[in-house]
Scaffold this active site. Structure first.
Site, short mmCIF file in Angstrom:
data_model
loop_
_atom_site.label_atom_id
_atom_site.label_comp_id
_atom_site.label_asym_id
_atom_site.label_seq_id
_atom_site.Cartn_x
_atom_site.Cartn_y
_atom_site.Cartn_z
N GLU A 161 0.84 -1.22 0.00
CA GLU A 161 0.00 0.00 0.00
C GLU A 161 0.87 1.25 0.00
O GLU A 161 0.56 2.25 -0.66
CB GLU A 161 -0.93 0.00 1.22
CG GLU A 161 -1.93 1.15 1.26
CD GLU A 161 -1.45 2.37 2.04
OE1 GLU A 161 -2.14 3.40 2.00
OE2 GLU A 161 -0.39 2.29 2.69
N ASP B 110 -7.79 1.51 8.32
CA ASP B 110 -6.44 2.08 8.23
C ASP B 110 -6.24 3.11 9.33
O ASP B 110 -7.19 3.78 9.77
CB ASP B 110 -6.22 2.73 6.86
CG ASP B 110 -4.75 2.82 6.47
OD1 ASP B 110 -3.89 2.46 7.30
OD2 ASP B 110 -4.45 3.25 5.34
#
Length: 368
Positions: free
Chosen positions: A207, A254
């Protein structure tokens, strides 16, 4: 053998207790009229949760254990784990091992691929864990397991990305563990609509950007997997539908783990699901199940809107997948610093958010 017998008795008792929960007031049966729907890819838009009553909320939240999660899942992930590093391999093996050891019988797969980075070609591996691969529709809970790459520091410190995203990984593993019996019950159910709806956990690699965030230096794992799912027929043998259409809702976690997070609404088309999180938070507070919590510092705020931020949901959003992005605004103050470590995590907050997420998943899967 004695242990196996105890486990069998416990499982039988659990199924009876859970069936009783289903019969109690506050547990409406599945929405009528679904039998008339022909296009299963559209059912996500009319899907309704089954709201858990107080009795079952108490049962569900009693199954989770933040201290056990901390020791068994979080600590092994709090290491340097940028793509291709020894830590990345260790964390990947840990995640797979934890999921493969559960009763529910998850199908755990590695999606390995190569991609060009500022440092040349690198190998990445996503982890996809599917409860029932035969189900047409899946609720997806996702996070990234890689940590941002930092060159070696003079003081020897390494970036472990506690909120970014070791804690979300640990929360997902704890969810699978603590709800193991309910999820086993779901998988064994052969009658619609439960047979058509299941759960998928995705742990993305890559990511983080290696140098500077850009369309080509970020989201390596999610870009690759979204493209793959958009071209893989689903259910197997289908001619006109693909795996990506089987995603009911894509819930991305997240930057979770700091004290007093505030989660705003990023996407109006999934605001009703955000509203469920807000309602569950209130219900747990009313039942006295949230620790070190003040109603003045509510986590989920449906009256707060923010512009979307770039994250692993973007490749799926661009392909029409409904997104529920659970990332706080503002970001934790330790974001992308060496201070994003265990010392700066808040255990009660993580415990509270884990409970909220677990209730949400059960409600979505109509396991209430």
């Amino acid at each position: 053998m004695a242990r196996e017998r105890r486990d069998s008795k416990a499982a039988t008792f659990f199924c009876l207790a859970w069936a009783l929960c289903l019969a109690l007031p506050g547990f409406p049966q599945h929405v009528s009229g679904r039998e008339d729907r022909v296009d299963w890819t559209q059912e996500k838009y009319s899907h309704r949760p089954t709201i858990l009553n107080a009795t079952c909320i108490l049962q569900v939240t009693s199954q989770t254990n933040v201290n056990r999660m901390w020791q068994n899942d979080l600590h092994p992930i709090l290491i340097e784990r940028y793509p291709g590093s020894p830590g990345s391999y260790a964390v990947r093996q840990h995640i797979k091992h934890r999921l493969q050891g559960l009763q529910a019988g998850w199908l755990v797969e590695e999606d390995t691929f190569q991609s060009h980075t500022p440092y040349g070609y690198r190998t990445f591996s996503n982890i996809i864990s599917t409860l029932n691969p035969l189900a047409k529709r899946h609720l997806v809970i996702a996070c990234h397991y890689d940590s941002k790459y930092f060159p070696p520091q003079l003081d020897g410190k390494v970036f472990v990305g506690a909120t970014d995203s070791a804690v979300p990984c640990a929360m997902m593993l704890e969810l699978a563990r603590s709800l193991d019996r309910q999820l086993s019950f779901l998988k064994q159910s052969s009658l619609p609509p439960k047979a058509d709806l299941s759960l998928k956990l995705i742990f993305f690699d890559g990511e983080e950007a290696f140098v500077r965030w850009s369309p080509s230096d970020s989201l390596y794992g999610s870009r690759s997997l979204a493209q793959k799912m958009a071209s893989t027929p689903h259910p197997p043998g289908a001619r006109n539908t693909y795996q990506i259409q089987g995603i009911d809702l894509f819930v991305l976690l997240d930057l979770i783990g700091a004290r007093n997070p505030v989660f705003p609404v990023y996407f109006l088309n999934t605001a009703r699901w955000f509203g469920r999180l807000e309602a569950i938070e209130q219900n747990l507070y009313d039942l006295g199940l949230l620790n070190n919590y003040s109603s003045e510092r509510q986590y989920f705020r449906s009256n707060l809107r923010r512009h979307p931020v770039e994250d692993d949901h973007i490749p799926f959003l661009r392909r029409g997948v409904p997104i529920l992005h659970l990332i706080p605004s503002p970001f934790p103050r330790v974001w992308h610093t060496m201070e994003d470590n265990e010392e700066n995590l808040d255990k009660p907050t993580i415990d509270n958010l884990s409970k909220i997420l677990q209730v949400f998943v059960l409600e979505y899967l109509n396991l209430g």
